[in-house]
Each structure stands twice: as C-alpha cells, then as structure tokens.
Scaffold this active site. Structure first.
Site, PDB file in Angstrom:
ATOM      1  N   ASP A 110     -40.627  12.963   4.094  1.00 25.56           N
ATOM      2  CA  ASP A 110     -39.221  12.550   4.065  1.00 25.56           C
ATOM      3  C   ASP A 110     -38.745  11.760   5.271  1.00 25.56           C
ATOM      4  OD1 ASP A 110     -39.380  14.671   5.802  1.00 25.56           O
ATOM      5  OD2 ASP A 110     -37.592  15.697   5.059  1.00 25.56           O
ATOM      6  N   GLU A 111     -39.664  11.379   6.169  1.00 24.32           N
ATOM      7  CA  GLU A 111     -39.206  10.543   7.286  1.00 24.32           C
ATOM      8  C   GLU A 111     -40.321   9.631   7.782  1.00 24.32           C
ATOM      9  OE1 GLU A 111     -38.334  12.448  11.102  1.00 24.32           O
ATOM     10  OE2 GLU A 111     -39.284  14.283  10.406  1.00 24.32           O
TER      11      GLU A 111
END
Length: 362
Positions: A110-111
């Site tokens: 997610d990043e």
C-alpha cells in the site's frame, strides 16, 4: 515544487493508500461502509492488520491485539484478510505509477516511493503528478490515496501523513529544515518506540534537539543509524529511490514495553512483524526460503533460530507456521524477552507468468 534543475533538486513522491486493507473491504461490501472495521482475526491471538477510519476514532490501530481493539470499540467488525485481492489492487496501482516513472520503490502493498525528477509525461511540477496519480487511483480502484512530495525520501514520507486521509502535502527545500526542527522525534520515520525512548533519555525530544548533537555523539549512542539521524535532523537524506531491487534480506523487529514471559503475548507481538515482512515481499514479487527468528532477552543476550525450506514460501500462513515452529521451543524462557524479530532471506525474484505486463512496466 519549484521548477528547478533536476540535477539540483530531486522530486520524490511518497504515495500511501488510506487504510488500504480496510478500504478494500468497505469498497467490496457496502454493508461495511461507514462502520468501524478491523481486518484481522478476532481470536484470542488475533492482531489488527488494518483499521478503518471509523475504528481509528476509538483508538484502534494496526498491530494492536484484537482483544484490546474490541475493548476500545465494542461495535468493531472483524473481517478476515484477503491478501490475493489486496495484491491484485496493488498491481493496478503499480501500473498507474509506471505510466509516470520507471523509478518506483514499493515498501509494501500500500505504499511506494516514486522519483519523478525525470518523468515519462514530461511534467515539471511534482505536486501535479501526485494529484494526477491520486485521481487515477481513485478512478481505477475506487480507493483514496494520500501523497507527500519533497526533495528526499524522509521528507516525502513525512509529508504524506500531513493531510491524511485523501490529501497531499509538499515540503519544499526552503521549509524542510524548519519542519524537521519542530517535529517530535517519535514522529520521525525510522524512529521506533524503543529508539524514541532512548532519545528522550538523552534529552532529545525534537528535531531541533537532535540537530544539536554531534555526529560522534549520535554514532556512539545509535551506531550505524547515527549518520542517518545526523542528516535528517538537517533535512538531508541522500538515499536513492531504488527500483526493482532484491535485498539480501528483509526484517522487522520490535522491543516490548514490558518483558514477555509467555508464548501468547510473544506470538501476538510477532504477528505485525510477520505481516510487515510478508507485505514487502508481496509488493516486490519476491519469494523467501529462509526464516530467522531473533530473540533478545532482558539481560541483552540474544539468540537466533532459522529454518530454510526447499522452495519459496507460497503464503503468509506458511510463514506463520514456521514462526510458530521456531518460537515454541524457547518457552518457557530462562529470562524475560525484551525484543523479537523476524527476518526473511534467501530472497529471489518470483517469475510467475501471472503478471508479465506489470513486470515489463517496471
């Protein structure tokens, strides 16, 4: 950011999905929207992998034991994680990044960091690139992303937290040093609870306090992290965005606030570390064959226990099983345990035929 020569100033974007696992679950199940949810197991040994913003208002956060989360928020709904779905969404997001730059360093599903100094669209202003990427992620996945834009990785990461959720912020070269000086050390990326506690004991509470310390002092007290802390206290971080790298190992460790003597709290404390290292490997298409458990006792003696399997671990459940195997024999411990860590090594790029276009795009 200012349109300055890309050799003089780098343009780094840190993109961070908002409550990623929880947001995917709310997207896919309308009945969960607007409700406090936690992705993870409700069982006694369960740990929250992600919490929706509705749950965060009650103080629920990732890595929190599920029992604690339920006490804080009695209406909390537990949803089992679906890593295959999160991985598929993560790949959609990565394909969007790849439209703008080839210099992508995923940190987890997610990043990621993007270096957009030279970008595939020829866009001059990094904040506009970040806005476009966030809008495209929303359009393609229905999910919100936040972004931070700055001239180095540390400040881009810090900036992405400033206007969460669904926002972005920029820290310019002019503002960087002042921003860091005002920042409490426990908010620094790279400073965990144990390091923050040590800094407080040394009278270092803010970036300004950190800046006053000499390089020698920081190396003496923080070892190889000393030069990094010396640099970031001045808003300096020379680390490059490293695309497509296979590290020799990926690890995570945590120091407990109180020494642990029983299996259950030890295993509970390991779960977020397992998810962190697995998430990194998933995001980078890396397989691991060796699992190492690190145990540091109250007297600072430490041991490691490792297991190597013939083929890369196929699922997080297999990693959990090996961690259980390595952890069980050390109980009951001769002394309290102050730190546990998990490291994956014998890492290899996975070459499954499932996602050839993504691999080419990167």
């Amino acid at each position: 950011m200012n349109d300055m020569s890309s050799t003089a100033i780098r343009k780094i974007v840190h993109v961070d999905m908002d409550a990623f696992y929880a947001s995917v679950e709310q997207r896919d199940n309308p009945e969960l929207r607007g409700k406090p949810i936690a992705v993870g197991g409700a069982a006694a040994r369960g740990v929250v992998a992600a919490a929706s913003y509705e749950a965060r208002k009650f103080g629920v956060h990732s890595a929190m034991p599920s029992a604690t989360a339920k006490r804080k928020c009695p209406a909390l709904i537990f949803v089992p994680p679906r890593f295959d779905v999160y991985r598929a969404v993560s790949q959609q997001i990565r394909e969007i990044f790849a439209e703008y730059t080839t210099v992508i360093e995923p940190l987890s599903l997610d990043e990621a960091y993007l270096d957009v100094s030279q970008n595939l669209k020829g866009m001059k202003i990094a904040t506009e690139i970040a806005s476009e990427i966030r809008a495209k992620i929303k359009q393609v996945t229905g999910l919100n992303a936040s972004a931070g834009i700055s001239y180095n990785k540390f400040l881009a990461k810090m900036a992405s937290d400033l206007n969460k959720p669904n926002g972005q912020a920029v820290i310019t070269p002019k503002n960087g040093p002042g921003f860091v000086e005002a920042l409490p050390v426990q908010k620094f990326h790279g400073v965990g609870p144990a390091t923050a506690e040590k800094m407080h004991r040394l009278g270092i509470d803010t970036g300004a306090d950190l800046k006053e310390k000499t390089l020698e002092f920081l190396v003496e007290h923080f070892g190889k992290s000393g030069p990094y802390f010396y640099g970031i206290a001045r808003g300096i971080d020379e680390r490059q965005v490293k695309p497509d790298r296979v590290r020799k190992s990926v690890g995570a460790e945590d120091t407990f606030s109180h020494d642990v003597h029983a299996y259950e709290p030890a295993r509970e404390g390991l779960q977020p570390l397992i998810e962190k290292v697995w998430g990194y490997c998933e995001a980078n298409g890396i397989g691991a064959k060796t699992v190492t458990l690190k145990v540091k006792y109250a007297d600072f003696n430490q041991i490691t226990r490792s297991k190597t399997v013939p083929a890369p671990l196929p699922a997080i459940a297999d990693l959990e099983e090996i961690v259980d195997l390595l952890l069980s024999p050390i109980f009951p411990p001769r002394k309290g345990i102050r730190l546990l860590g998990v490291t994956l090594s014998s890492l290899k790029r996975q070459t499954s035929g499932a996602e050839p276009q993504l691999r080419l795009a990167l």
